[in-house]
Design a protein around this motif. Structure first.
Motif, short mmCIF file in Angstrom:
data_model
loop_
_atom_site.label_atom_id
_atom_site.label_comp_id
_atom_site.label_asym_id
_atom_site.label_seq_id
_atom_site.Cartn_x
_atom_site.Cartn_y
_atom_site.Cartn_z
N VAL A 25 7.87 1.33 -7.40
CA VAL A 25 6.40 1.53 -6.62
C VAL A 25 5.84 0.34 -6.40
N LEU A 26 5.02 0.19 -5.18
CA LEU A 26 4.43 -0.94 -4.82
C LEU A 26 3.04 -0.23 -4.70
N GLY A 27 2.11 -0.77 -5.53
CA GLY A 27 0.63 -0.29 -5.61
C GLY A 27 -0.14 -1.21 -4.60
N LEU A 28 -1.13 -0.88 -4.08
CA LEU A 28 -2.19 -1.76 -3.51
C LEU A 28 -3.53 -1.37 -3.97
N LEU A 29 -4.21 -2.13 -4.52
CA LEU A 29 -5.82 -1.86 -4.75
C LEU A 29 -6.67 -2.66 -3.45
N ALA A 30 -7.49 -2.01 -3.07
CA ALA A 30 -8.14 -2.45 -1.78
C ALA A 30 -9.65 -2.10 -1.94
N SER A 31 -10.52 -2.79 -1.43
CA SER A 31 -11.86 -2.64 -1.49
C SER A 31 -12.55 -2.40 -0.03
N ALA A 32 -13.51 -1.73 0.09
CA ALA A 32 -14.43 -1.77 1.15
C ALA A 32 -15.19 -3.19 1.78
N GLU A 33 -15.37 -4.10 0.76
CA GLU A 33 -16.05 -5.04 0.75
C GLU A 33 -14.98 -6.36 0.47
N ASN A 34 -15.12 -7.51 1.05
CA ASN A 34 -14.41 -8.55 0.85
C ASN A 34 -15.07 -9.47 -0.11
#
Length: 114
Positions: A25-34
């Motif tokens: 499994v490759l997971g990725l956490l992302a956000s609306a802002e950087n």
């Protein structure tokens, strides 16, 4: 600290390529802002994921080097279904071989002072 100042991300990313292709499994956490707040919150979520998966005998390995290289970060961005999200913390998830014994720890009394 060394990665930030010596730009070791590219060489580490090359070494991790094989690991990426073999991980279940490759997971990725992302956000609306950087921004810094989003980065800290992403770190908090990642820590919760780590603690929860560890409880179930799974292993999590952060792959932070990937997002340090602009070209790789752009490729990750293409994997996110929602537009405008910023990749913050990629990680691998799977079964890991954990040792039976804990690594040595200092006694609480050595660390805490009055």
């Amino acid at each position: 600290l060394a990665v930030a100042y010596l730009n070791l991300g590219e060489s580490t990313a090359k070494t991790d390529r094989k690991v990426l292709h073999s991980a279940p499994v490759l997971g990725l956490l992302a956000s609306a802002e950087n921004d810094r707040v989003s980065q800290v919150k992403t770190g908090q979520v990642f820590e919760r994921i780590y603690l929860t998966t560890r409880k179930f005998g799974l292993g999590v390995r952060p792959m932070s080097q990937i997002v340090q290289i602009p070209e790789h970060k752009e490729e990750l961005k293409k994997l996110i279904p929602q537009t405008g999200e910023f990749p913050q913390q990629p990680f691998l998830l799977g079964f890991a071989g954990f040792g039976e014994t804990h690594t040595p720890r200092r006694a609480v009394e050595e660390v805490l002072t009055d």
